[in-house]
Scaffold this motif. Structure first.
Motif, PDB file in Angstrom:
ATOM      1  N   ALA A  39      35.688  -2.044  34.094  1.00 56.52           N
ATOM      2  CA  ALA A  39      35.453  -0.734  33.479  1.00 56.52           C
ATOM      3  C   ALA A  39      34.937  -0.858  32.049  1.00 56.52           C
ATOM      4  O   ALA A  39      34.096  -0.065  31.617  1.00 56.52           O
ATOM      5  N   ASN A  40      35.396  -1.858  31.327  1.00 56.03           N
ATOM      6  CA  ASN A  40      34.976  -2.044  29.936  1.00 56.03           C
ATOM      7  C   ASN A  40      33.503  -2.421  29.807  1.00 56.03           C
ATOM      8  O   ASN A  40      32.939  -2.357  28.719  1.00 56.03           O
ATOM      9  N   THR A  41      32.864  -2.823  30.905  1.00 58.33           N
ATOM     10  CA  THR A  41      31.435  -3.143  30.872  1.00 58.33           C
ATOM     11  C   THR A  41      30.582  -1.949  31.282  1.00 58.33           C
ATOM     12  O   THR A  41      29.367  -2.078  31.387  1.00 58.33           O
ATOM     13  N   SER A  87      24.283  -0.469  37.187  1.00 55.08           N
ATOM     14  CA  SER A  87      23.098   0.160  36.585  1.00 55.08           C
ATOM     15  C   SER A  87      23.318   0.525  35.122  1.00 55.08           C
ATOM     16  O   SER A  87      22.365   0.604  34.361  1.00 55.08           O
ATOM     17  N   MET A  88      24.548   0.719  34.703  1.00 55.75           N
ATOM     18  CA  MET A  88      24.834   1.085  33.318  1.00 55.75           C
ATOM     19  C   MET A  88      25.579  -0.025  32.560  1.00 55.75           C
ATOM     20  O   MET A  88      26.071   0.200  31.466  1.00 55.75           O
ATOM     21  N   VAL A  89      25.639  -1.212  33.147  1.00 52.01           N
ATOM     22  CA  VAL A  89      26.418  -2.305  32.562  1.00 52.01           C
ATOM     23  C   VAL A  89      25.928  -2.626  31.150  1.00 52.01           C
ATOM     24  O   VAL A  89      24.733  -2.594  30.872  1.00 52.01           O
ATOM     25  N   ASN A  90      26.885  -2.917  30.262  1.00 55.21           N
ATOM     26  CA  ASN A  90      26.547  -3.168  28.859  1.00 55.21           C
ATOM     27  C   ASN A  90      26.636  -4.648  28.464  1.00 55.21           C
ATOM     28  O   ASN A  90      26.597  -4.976  27.290  1.00 55.21           O
ATOM     29  N   GLN A  92      28.155 -12.811  31.908  1.00 60.33           N
ATOM     30  CA  GLN A  92      29.256 -12.587  30.981  1.00 60.33           C
ATOM     31  C   GLN A  92      30.403 -11.865  31.679  1.00 60.33           C
ATOM     32  O   GLN A  92      31.571 -12.186  31.470  1.00 60.33           O
ATOM     33  N   LEU A  93      30.075 -10.882  32.508  1.00 56.73           N
ATOM     34  CA  LEU A  93      31.110 -10.189  33.277  1.00 56.73           C
ATOM     35  C   LEU A  93      31.853 -11.181  34.154  1.00 56.73           C
ATOM     36  O   LEU A  93      33.092 -11.184  34.203  1.00 56.73           O
TER      37      LEU A  93
END
Length: 152
Positions: free
Chosen positions: A92-94, A120-123, A128-129
Motif C-alpha cells: 500500500a505504501n507504494t 499503474s500508480m506505483v511510486n 524496489q518493491l
C-alpha cells in the motif's frame, strides 16, 4: 541465501540475436492474426519452434513492457501474527492496489501467498518493491510469477 531478482534491460533491436528478432516478429504475427498457430508463425519468419519457445517469454517490444500494469507475486511468508498485515502495508505504501490475494493454510510454519497488484500508480521501481518485501523478517521468498496489461 539471497535469491536474485530478475533484471530488465532496454536493448536496441539490432543488438538482439537473429532468433530473438524472429521471435518478436512471430509474436506480432500471432497477435495480429496473420498466423493462427505458433507453427504457422515460426514458419513465416523461418524460426525453429524450440527457439521461439526459448525466447517468447523473455523478449518484448518496449511498448508492451510499459503497458504492463498487473503483477502477480508468489510469496512464502512465515506464520507470524501481523506478517500479512505488514506485507500489505508495504504494498500500500507504494500506491499499488491489491487486486487479489490468496493464502494457503499455514503448514510447517509457512503460508504461501499469491498477491496480484495493479502497479499503474506505483511510486517506486518494481525491483524496489520486491526488495522491500524480501527485507521483511517474515518473508522467506518472493518472486514475480506473472504480469499482464490492465483490462486483459
Amino acid at each position: 541465501m539471497a535469491e536474485e531478482i530478475d533484471q530488465f534491460y532496454l536493448v536496441r533491436e539490432d543488438m538482439l540475436t537473429e532468433a530473438m528478432q524472429k521471435t518478436l516478429r512471430a509474436k506480432v504475427l500471432l497477435e495480429n492474426g496473420s498466423a493462427e498457430t505458433i507453427g504457422e508463425a515460426v514458419k513465416q519468419v523461418d524460426l525453429s519452434r524450440s527457439a521461439f519457445y526459448k525466447y517468447r517469454d523473455a523478449v518484448f517490444p518496449f511498448h508492451t513492457m510499459i503497458q504492463e500494469k498487473i503483477i502477480t507475486f508468489s510469496i512464502h511468508l512465515a506464520d507470524r501474527s501481523g506478517a500479512l498485515s505488514n506485507l500489505l502495508r508495504i504494498v500500500a505504501n507504494t500506491d499499488s492496489n491489491v487486486l487479489t490475494i490468496n493464502q494457503t493454510i499455514p503448514l510447517g510454519g509457512r503460508a504461501n501467498i499469491t498477491l496480484t497488484v495493479d502497479t499503474s500508480m506505483v511510486n517506486v521501481e518494481i525491483q524496489q518493491l520486491m526488495a522491500d518485501i524480501k527485507a521483511m523478517e517474515a518473508v522467506e521468498k518472493v518472486e514475480i510469477i506473472g504480469s499482464g496489461a490492465a483490462g486483459v
